[in-house]
Enzyme design. Structure first.
Site, short mmCIF file in Angstrom:
data_model
loop_
_atom_site.label_atom_id
_atom_site.label_comp_id
_atom_site.label_asym_id
_atom_site.label_seq_id
_atom_site.Cartn_x
_atom_site.Cartn_y
_atom_site.Cartn_z
N ASP A 135 4.98 -0.53 -0.96
CA ASP A 135 6.43 -0.48 -1.20
C ASP A 135 7.11 -0.97 0.08
O ASP A 135 7.09 -0.27 1.10
CB ASP A 135 6.82 0.97 -1.52
CG ASP A 135 8.29 1.12 -1.87
OD1 ASP A 135 9.08 0.23 -1.50
OD2 ASP A 135 8.64 2.13 -2.49
N HIS A 136 7.71 -2.14 0.00
CA HIS A 136 8.27 -2.75 1.21
C HIS A 136 9.52 -2.03 1.71
O HIS A 136 10.04 -2.32 2.78
CB HIS A 136 8.57 -4.23 0.95
CG HIS A 136 8.47 -5.09 2.18
ND1 HIS A 136 8.58 -4.59 3.46
CD2 HIS A 136 8.29 -6.43 2.34
CE1 HIS A 136 8.48 -5.56 4.34
NE2 HIS A 136 8.29 -6.69 3.69
N ARG A 137 10.02 -1.05 0.94
CA ARG A 137 11.14 -0.26 1.46
C ARG A 137 10.62 0.73 2.51
O ARG A 137 11.35 1.15 3.39
CB ARG A 137 11.81 0.53 0.32
CG ARG A 137 12.48 -0.36 -0.71
CD ARG A 137 12.93 0.44 -1.91
NE ARG A 137 11.81 1.14 -2.53
CZ ARG A 137 11.92 1.99 -3.54
NH1 ARG A 137 13.11 2.27 -4.04
NH2 ARG A 137 10.86 2.58 -4.04
#
Ligand code: CAO
Length: 435
Positions: free
Chosen positions: A407-409
């Site tokens: 999850d690139h967040r």
């Protein structure tokens, strides 16, 4: 002889479950531990065994019913005159004791057992606007109320309950289908998601419409939710597991003596657990307030298991504290429970990070979908001998393809690179797994 009522036992966290199979017929003689009914929750099916021997008088539920803990399932005639004549206080003590035991069906003595009134399935002939005038519609009062509130004409809805009874899910699916088809006919503007058109496939050849299992429906909803919510990146790498495999194979005899089969999965789970501890950014979840993340200090690894009913993800708890033998035993035990439909909801909770291993099946690589709110998932494919340059020459080495989706967040590319590099290091030189 006395009459006993067997009730729905502790469901291990599920609030309600569906009755999917009545295992016996009226008049059957049963032994203690014989299955009387099969229940299905959102994630698993479970056999309910009878705690006592007896003869089945009647079922108090039907296939397709939804039940909760304590609901009566069957009346049994048992050879136990004392239980019927026991004084009231002792009876209630006995019932309480049994209720407190997990997974033990609750029995209750009663000379005059009170059977639950089956939900009235009203049979009303309603006029049909679709050329099916006179068709009988089976639906309970709450379903009819729901249909009225939503403006749904029941004769347009196909029932999926027993004997074609319309249930709330059918109304729900009908309304969703209508909304989708409306959206599909509109010109999509901005970032709206265009609907997939509904097609009558029967115009092209023979077809069959097969109802999805609960697990398949849940998986579809979860995958869709995760795919839409999580900005995914997938990072690829490969671990040289030549030495790991020769060590694992050398453990075969010991494994047989211990009754534990070690596959590469046990080493991979241990490697993930160690990498999670070394890279805590992967052991985080975003809080729903959008202002915080939750840092976890425990290390539970979910393991995707492919079963005939669909995909389930049981969890290996505290994998960082376990040795390879213990993890291998957990893998085998949870995979067997998953395939037999015996997982409890609690077996599938509390995961920090997931593993999806298709190594036994094949493939060079795939991009797994993050099991949100976890931060990442490791996809493992089949190991293959590859020519690897050692500085002087190409050497045949057994390479394990790894694909880390994250999850690139929560996780940046650098974090992902460090995490995978650690896993590669642990698997390529298993001495690290002992540290
Ligand atoms: N490369 C080559 N062989 C591998 C391997 C790999 N990466 N991983 C396992 N194997 C081999 C093992 O060595 C073993 O063979 P031997 O007995 O000859 O040593 C065999 O495959 C074991 O396969 P298995 O499936 O019985 O056991 P497992 O521990 O490898 O896997 C489990 C357990 C539960 C992960 C697996 O059975 C499974 O269900 N995988 C599917 C996961 C899935 O569906 N993912 C997709 C999710 S998204 O749709």
């Amino acid at each position: 002889m006395a009459i006993e009522i067997i009730r729905v036992p502790d469901l291990g966290g599920a609030e309600t479950v569906d009755v999917i199979e009545l295992s016996l017929a009226q008049g059957d003689n049963i032994a203690a531990e014989d299955s009387i009914v099969v229940l299905e929750s959102d994630k698993a099916t479970m056999d309910v065994p009878s705690p006592i021997a007896g003869q089945l008088v009647k079922y108090l539920v039907a296939e397709g019913d939804t039940v909760k803990v304590g609901d009566p399932i069957v009346e049994l005639e048992v050879a136990s005159p004392e239980s019927a004549s026991e004084p009231q206080p002792e009876e209630s003590v006995q019932v309480e004791e049994i209720q407190s035991k997990a997974e033990t069906p609750v029995i209750e003595s009663s000379p005059e057992p009170v059977a639950i009134e089956p939900v009235a399935a009203l049979t009303v002939a309603e006029p049909s606007g679709g050329g099916e005038s006179g068709t009988e519609i089976y639906a309970g009062p709450s379903v009819r109320l729901m249909a009225r509130e939503l403006g749904v004409t029941l004769d347009s809805v196909v029932g999926s309950g027993p004997r074609g009874r319309i249930i709330k899910d059918d109304i729900d699916a009908y309304v969703k289908g209508k909304l989708t088809s409306v959206a599909g006919n509109e010109v999509v503007k901005g970032s709206a998601i265009p609907a997939i058109p509904s097609i009558d496939f029967s115009q092209f050849g023979p077809i069959e419409s097969v109802k999805l299992t609960k697990i398949q429906k849940l998986t579809a909803a979860n995958m869709h939710r995760n795919w839409l919510n999580v900005p995914h990146v997938t990072h690829f790498d490969g671990a040289d597991i030549t030495d790991l495999e020769s060590f694992r194979k050398s453990l075969k005899a010991e494994g047989e003596a211990r009754g534990v089969r070690i596959t590469p999965v046990a080493f991979i789970i241990k490697g993930i657990a160690m990498a999670l501890n070394a890279n805590p950014v992967f052991n985080r979840s975003l809080a729903s307030d959008g202002e915080h993340y939750i840092q976890k200090s425990y290390c539970n690894i979910g393991m995707a298991v492919d079963t005939p009913r669909g995909l389930v993800v049981p969890v290996i708890c505290n994998a960082d504290e376990k040795g390879i033998w213990e993890i291998a035993a957990d893998v085998a035990n949870l995979a067997a429970k998953a395939r037999d439909g015996k997982l409890k909801p609690s077996d599938m909770q509390g995961g920090c990070f997931s593993l999806s291993s298709l190594g036994a099946i094949g493939g060079n690589g795939f991009t797994p979908i993050v099991n949100a709110p976890e931060a990442g998932i490791l996809g493992v494919s089949k190991s293959q001998i590859k020519p690897v340059w050692n500085g002087d020459t190409f050497e045949p080495r057994l390479m394990l393809p790894l694909a880390l989706s994250y999850d690139h967040r929560l996780v940046n590319g650098g974090d992902a690179g460090r995490f995978v590099t650690d896993i590669v290091k642990y698997l390529s030189d298993i001495r690290y797994l002992a540290l």
